[in-house]
Design a protein around this motif. Structure first.
Motif, PDB file in Angstrom:
ATOM      1  N   PHE A  83       9.749  -5.081 -19.969  1.00  0.00           N
ATOM      2  CA  PHE A  83       8.404  -5.167 -20.535  1.00  0.00           C
ATOM      3  C   PHE A  83       7.327  -5.027 -19.459  1.00  0.00           C
ATOM      4  CE2 PHE A  83      11.129  -6.783 -23.773  1.00  0.00           C
ATOM      5  CZ  PHE A  83      10.529  -6.389 -24.954  1.00  0.00           C
ATOM      6  N   ASP A  95       5.286  -2.924 -21.891  1.00  0.00           N
ATOM      7  CA  ASP A  95       3.890  -3.357 -21.794  1.00  0.00           C
ATOM      8  C   ASP A  95       3.123  -2.521 -20.774  1.00  0.00           C
ATOM      9  OD1 ASP A  95       4.496  -5.318 -23.628  1.00  0.00           O
ATOM     10  OD2 ASP A  95       4.730  -6.897 -22.138  1.00  0.00           O
ATOM     11  N   ASN A 138       3.689 -10.455 -23.258  1.00  0.00           N
ATOM     12  CA  ASN A 138       4.306 -11.211 -24.339  1.00  0.00           C
ATOM     13  C   ASN A 138       3.460 -12.440 -24.683  1.00  0.00           C
ATOM     14  OD1 ASN A 138       5.237 -11.851 -21.638  1.00  0.00           O
ATOM     15  ND2 ASN A 138       6.608 -13.372 -22.535  1.00  0.00           N
ATOM     16  N   THR A 140       2.460 -14.214 -28.517  1.00  0.00           N
ATOM     17  CA  THR A 140       2.623 -14.099 -29.967  1.00  0.00           C
ATOM     18  C   THR A 140       1.292 -14.172 -30.707  1.00  0.00           C
ATOM     19  OG1 THR A 140       4.811 -15.097 -29.821  1.00  0.00           O
ATOM     20  CG2 THR A 140       3.758 -15.113 -31.982  1.00  0.00           C
ATOM     21  N   ASP A 160       9.614  -9.433 -32.496  1.00  0.00           N
ATOM     22  CA  ASP A 160      10.597 -10.246 -31.795  1.00  0.00           C
ATOM     23  C   ASP A 160      10.862 -11.523 -32.578  1.00  0.00           C
ATOM     24  OD1 ASP A 160      12.340 -10.929 -29.741  1.00  0.00           O
ATOM     25  OD2 ASP A 160      10.850 -10.710 -28.156  1.00  0.00           O
ATOM     26  N   ASP A 232      11.463 -15.911 -26.504  1.00  0.00           N
ATOM     27  CA  ASP A 232      11.686 -14.734 -27.349  1.00  0.00           C
ATOM     28  C   ASP A 232      13.021 -14.090 -26.962  1.00  0.00           C
ATOM     29  OD1 ASP A 232       9.148 -15.285 -28.225  1.00  0.00           O
ATOM     30  OD2 ASP A 232       8.202 -13.675 -27.078  1.00  0.00           O
ATOM     31  N   LEU A 260       4.501  -9.267 -31.144  1.00  0.00           N
ATOM     32  CA  LEU A 260       3.914  -9.114 -29.815  1.00  0.00           C
ATOM     33  C   LEU A 260       3.136  -7.810 -29.737  1.00  0.00           C
ATOM     34  CD1 LEU A 260       7.085 -10.079 -27.715  1.00  0.00           C
ATOM     35  CD2 LEU A 260       5.328 -11.611 -28.636  1.00  0.00           C
TER      36      LEU A 260
END
Length: 373
Positions: A83, A95, A138, A140, A160, A232, A260
């Motif tokens: 990520f 990401d 990450n 939420t 996720d 996660d 996410l």
């Protein structure tokens, strides 16, 4: 008559004086030592007002400020394989790709990104204060966060769910077998609340071992300070991919929903639109069969939807209407990072996760781009 009038005026003056005294008393009570949550929120807002103004420019537009600066400051994790992993200043992951995609779309250069590593405890305040332009880490999307943090979440880029990781020789086959376990959990996360709720619903107990980041998890888990680690499932897969302290496994339990995706500051609609449509573009390109290898030469033929997506429709203004500098922005995004399938295969498949819900709606997943028209 004169006497009665004088008495009436005197009474009115007394009443007015009483009201003023009451207001003063109320003000004195409100300014006591104990601050209310509203007071604290207002103080936080006031404290960060100058920082945000500097980050967003005179017009309050992050989009304009980023274009003026020529660089996108992107808040990431920096420790999460697949990520956003920082290895000697080289960043990679899903990401990171979206940071690059936004920079390609609005600056014409996917490398015009300044990455800022943020912990779970600092990620939201960094965006609120203007330390970063966008948070692609990450974090939420939840009702409380959406309503209380002054942030807006774009479309979900990765669906996720919370999971649990144990040593391979641990007897537990599910979370229900973990009564009394010591569990590593990161502070300042929805994971803490999910853990408490999940165990309470099962009627079993646990002891939390609070950690601040993935490095602390590794130290505590390898030393035996905790029996299990929860976060996660993508985070667990990332941890397992780099863990060298022994054989470990992820239990089958999915303990929560964890959508996410990128977050921007509330009230910054132009920049929100840009970031959201960069994510949508990766979904749409996959649906059209467009990828990084063919986007530059893709023939739309008679398909007006594809022509519009590629900026080939004469006189179109869809892209500029969203805040992009021109109509070819999506081409730059896909050239730089590829469609969603490419992004997933490059970053997530190597850490052992399958697509699950992270597929197009046409394939049974939840990725559903709105029509680009």
């Amino acid at each position: 008559m004169v006497l009665l009038l004088a008495l009436a005026l005197f009474g009115a003056a007394c009443t007015s004086g009483d009201d003023e005294g009451s207001d003063d008393a109320t003000e004195s009570s409100d300014s006591g030592d104990e601050a209310t949550p509203d007071d604290e929120a207002a103080a936080a807002d006031e404290g960060s007002e100058e920082d945000v103004a500097a980050a967003t420019g005179a017009e309050g537009s992050t989009l304009q400020a980023v274009q003026d600066a020529g660089v996108l400051r992107c808040g990431v994790n920096g420790q999460l394989n697949g990520f956003s992993l920082n290895e000697g200043g080289e960043y990679s992951g899903l990401d990171v790709d979206y940071c690059r995609g936004v920079a390609a779309a609005i600056l014409g250069d996917p490398d015009a990104v300044e990455y800022v590593d943020l912990t779970a405890e600092t990620r939201f305040t960094a965006l609120q204060s203007g330390e970063v332009d966008v948070l692609i880490r990450n974090g939420t999307w939840s009702a409380a966060r959406d309503g209380e943090l002054g942030l807006d979440w774009t479309v979900t880029a990765y669906y996720d769910g919370q999971g649990m990781l144990v040593n391979d020789d641990d007897p537990a086959q599910s979370v229900a077998d973990m009564d009394g376990y010591l569990i590593c959990v990161q502070t300042g996360t929805t994971t803490e609340l999910n853990l408490e709720t999940y165990f309470a619903n099962l009627g079993i107990s646990y002891e939390p071992v609070n950690v601040v980041d993935e490095a602390a998890v590794t130290e505590n888990f390898s030393s035996g300070a905790c029996d299990a680690y929860t976060t996660d499932r993508s985070g667990l897969a990332s941890f397992a991919a780099t863990y060298t302290g022994g054989e470990i496994r992820i239990l089958e339990d999915v303990m929560s929903k964890e959508p996410l995706g990128p977050a921007t500051r509330e009230g910054d609609e132009d920049f929100f639109d840009v970031v959201q449509w960069v994510v949508f573009a990766t979904f749409q390109a996959e649906e059209f069969g467009i990828d990084s290898t063919n986007v530059a030469s893709f023939d739309a033929g008679d398909n007006a939807d594809i022509a519009r997506f590629l900026g080939q429709e004469e006189g179109q203004t869809v892209g500029t209407g969203l805040g992009f500098p021109d109509e070819e922005w999506a081409v730059r995004v896909i050239e730089a990072i590829g469609n969603y399938q490419e992004i997933f295969d490059r970053n997530i498949v190597p850490i052992g996760l399958d697509e699950g819900l992270n597929q197009l709606w046409t394939e049974g997943g939840l990725h559903y781009p709105p029509p680009y028209r």
